[in-house]
Motif scaffolding. Structure first.
Motif, mmCIF file in Angstrom:
data_model
loop_
_atom_site.group_PDB
_atom_site.id
_atom_site.type_symbol
_atom_site.label_atom_id
_atom_site.label_comp_id
_atom_site.label_asym_id
_atom_site.label_seq_id
_atom_site.Cartn_x
_atom_site.Cartn_y
_atom_site.Cartn_z
ATOM 1 N N GLU A 144 -2.059 -1.218 2.637
ATOM 2 C CA GLU A 144 -1.107 -0.115 2.766
ATOM 3 C C GLU A 144 0.090 -0.272 1.832
ATOM 4 O O GLU A 144 0.514 0.673 1.186
ATOM 5 C CB GLU A 144 -0.622 -0.017 4.218
ATOM 6 C CG GLU A 144 0.288 1.167 4.466
ATOM 7 C CD GLU A 144 0.706 1.261 5.926
ATOM 8 O OE1 GLU A 144 1.777 1.835 6.169
ATOM 9 O OE2 GLU A 144 -0.022 0.773 6.808
ATOM 10 N N GLN A 148 -1.748 0.844 -3.698
ATOM 11 C CA GLN A 148 -1.451 2.246 -3.996
ATOM 12 C C GLN A 148 -2.106 2.646 -5.312
ATOM 13 O O GLN A 148 -1.494 2.587 -6.365
ATOM 14 C CB GLN A 148 0.055 2.462 -4.056
ATOM 15 C CG GLN A 148 0.763 2.041 -2.793
ATOM 16 C CD GLN A 148 2.261 1.929 -2.972
ATOM 17 O OE1 GLN A 148 2.795 2.184 -4.040
ATOM 18 N NE2 GLN A 148 2.951 1.547 -1.925
ATOM 19 N N GLY A 154 1.288 0.169 -7.418
ATOM 20 C CA GLY A 154 0.316 -0.770 -6.892
ATOM 21 C C GLY A 154 0.049 -1.907 -7.854
ATOM 22 O O GLY A 154 0.227 -1.791 -9.053
#
Length: 156
Positions: A144, A148, A154
Motif C-alpha cells: 500500500e 504505487q 513508488g
C-alpha cells in the motif's frame, strides 16, 4: 542530515541514562553539538529523538497550523506534551527524563532504532512485541505504501 541506519540493543542505568551505541553516535557526530529533542511517539509506546535541525524543520510545519481551529490547537498541545531538550554528555550518555521513561515503560533493556532521520527509543520487550505485531500486516502495508505503480513515488 542523511538517513540514520541501524537497530541496537543497550541498557539504561538506574538514573535513566542511556549510553548511545558507538555506531549510532558516529552517525550523529555532525549534529551532537546542537542537541536533541526527545518526545513521546504518536503511534507507539516509544520515544523519538530528533536532532535539533530535524525538530526545527518539523516545527516549521506545525507553526503553519491555524491555532484558532480547535483540532489544530489540540493536536499541537498533545504533540508537544512531554517534549524535552536533551544533550549527549561527554561520555556519550543521554539522560531520559522520568516522565518519558514512564510513558514508554522503559526498563533496563532498551532498543535504539533508526527511523530515517530520527531515532526511536524502546523498551526491548515492547519493541519486540511491536515488530511481531507488525509482521503479519507488513506485506500489505508495504504494498500500500511503497507499491504505487501509477506514480513516480513508488520504489521498484
Amino acid at each position: 542530515m542523511n538517513s540514520l541506519i541501524g537497530t541496537y540493543e543497550c541498557k539504561a542505568d538506574a538514573k535513566g541514562r542511556l549510553m548511545l551505541p558507538a555506531a549510532l553516535k558516529k552517525q550523529l557526530t555532525p549534529v551532537l553539538q546542537n542537541g536533541f529533542v526527545l518526545k513521546r511517539a504518536v503511534f507507539q509506546p516509544c520515544l523519538e529523538l530528533y536532532p535539533m535541525a530535524e525538530w526545527e524543520l518539523l516545527m516549521q510545519k506545525v507553526n503553519k497550523l491555524n491555532r484558532f481551529k480547535k483540532k489544530n490547537n489540540d493536536f499541537i498541545r498533545r504533540f508537544t506534551a512531554g517534549v524535552k531538550m536533551v544533550e549527549v554528555d561527554t561520555n556519550g550518555r543521554l539522560l531520559i527524563p522520568k516522565d518519558l521513561i514512564n510513558f514508554a515503560a522503559i526498563s533496563k533493556d532498551i532498543v535504539v532504532s533508526s527511523a530515517v532521520n530520527i531515532v526511536e527509543i524502546w523498551d526491548k520487550e515492547k519493541y519486540e512485541q511491536a515488530i511481531d505485531d507488525a509482521t503479519v500486516d507488513f506485506a500489505d502495508l508495504a504494498e500500500e505504501v511503497m507499491g504505487q505503480d501509477e506514480s513516480d513515488d513508488g520504489i521498484s
